[in-house]
Scaffold this active site. Structure first.
Site, short mmCIF file in Angstrom:
data_model
loop_
_atom_site.label_atom_id
_atom_site.label_comp_id
_atom_site.label_asym_id
_atom_site.label_seq_id
_atom_site.Cartn_x
_atom_site.Cartn_y
_atom_site.Cartn_z
N ASN A 1 0.83 -1.21 0.00
CA ASN A 1 0.00 0.00 0.00
C ASN A 1 0.86 1.25 0.00
O ASN A 1 0.55 2.24 -0.66
CB ASN A 1 -0.95 -0.01 1.20
N MET B 1 0.91 -2.40 12.20
CA MET B 1 0.23 -3.40 13.03
C MET B 1 0.51 -3.19 14.51
O MET B 1 0.75 -4.14 15.25
CB MET B 1 0.65 -4.81 12.59
N HIS C 1 -8.03 -0.77 5.92
CA HIS C 1 -8.33 -2.04 6.57
C HIS C 1 -8.87 -3.02 5.52
O HIS C 1 -9.72 -2.64 4.70
CB HIS C 1 -9.37 -1.83 7.67
N ASP D 1 -9.76 0.05 14.27
CA ASP D 1 -10.60 -0.24 13.10
C ASP D 1 -12.01 0.36 13.21
O ASP D 1 -12.97 -0.16 12.64
CB ASP D 1 -10.68 -1.76 12.83
N GLU E 1 -7.36 -2.24 -2.59
CA GLU E 1 -6.72 -1.36 -1.60
C GLU E 1 -5.82 -0.35 -2.31
O GLU E 1 -5.79 0.85 -1.98
CB GLU E 1 -5.87 -2.18 -0.61
#
Ligand code: GAR
Length: 221
Positions: free
Chosen positions: A21, A97, A116, A152, A181
């Site tokens: 990403n 993370m 996410h 989230d 994504e």
């Protein structure tokens, strides 16, 4: 005489792993007219593959090893100092993370976004593709949202849906989601930097943005 360049928002990307990403954001930011410049990439894992990829792309990359700090507060303080030193306006979490403290998320409120790999509010947390398959959902996807203290959870900026196909494995489904994504994260960052995605309570109001109206329904005609 050349005209002066339009000012672009200074963006940091936080990662923990391979950084695909991150690469999609770096790629998008190369385009003339993209409203963000990626000024730093920071990983809580100094051995993250994404850090080497950022360096190879010529972007300042920094490892801040969370294991070197006695607690979350001191790690977050170091992260915050690095972001301020780089005069960052927007923070993008891209496979970062590590849980962030409420103090940190509050101080970057409205200026920090996350991607996410699920259609929030479904499947928060880890192993989203396995859990989507177990639940038997027919549509899965990904979400870009503003970050709040709760993991989230936070006002949703953009989502992409993909079909869940017969015989899918978590890997196959995850790859289908990841492709999306890489589409929506740069698009959402553009909206945020241009001030076209504004938080209104729990929701995000988006101005002057053409949304594809074709609904995806699976199985369907
Ligand atoms: C991505 O799928 C991202 O959505 C996910 O981690 C992966 C990182 O891949 N993030 C989360 O699960 C956060 N809750 P990448 O390093 O190749 O971008």
């Amino acid at each position: 005489m050349r005209s002066s360049p339009v000012s672009r928002t200074r963006v940091a990307i936080l990662i923990s792993g391979r950084g695909s990403n991150m690469m999609s954001l770096l790629e998008a930011a190369k385009a003339p007219g993209f409203p963000a410049e990626i000024v730093t990439v920071i990983s809580n894992r100094p051995d993250a593959q994404g850090l080497a990829r950022a360096q190879a792309a010529g972007v300042p990359a920094l490892g801040i090893d969370h294991k070197a700090y006695p607690n979350r507060e001191s790690f977050d303080a170091a992260l915050d100092a690095a972001l301020r030193e780089a005069r960052v306006g927007i923070v993008c979490l891209a496979g970062f993370m590590r849980l962030l403290t409420p103090r940190f998320t509050e101080s970057w409120s409205g200026r920090m976004i996350n991607i996410h790999p699920a259609l929030l509010p479904s499947f928060k947390g880890l192993h989203t593709h396995e859990r989507a398959l177990e639940a038997g959902v027919k549509i899965h996807g990904c979400t870009v949202h503003f970050v709040t203290a709760e993991m989230d959870v936070g006002p949703i900026i953009m989502q992409a849906a993909v079909p869940v196909l017969e015989g899918d494995t978590p890997e196959r489904l995850g790859a289908r989601v990841l492709t999306q994504e890489h589409v929506i994260y740069p698009a959402a960052l553009r909206l945020v930097c241009e001030g076209r995605a504004r938080i209104a309570g729990e929701r995000v109001a988006v101005d002057e943005f053409e949304v594809a109206t074709q609904a995806l329904v699976v199985p369907g005609a």
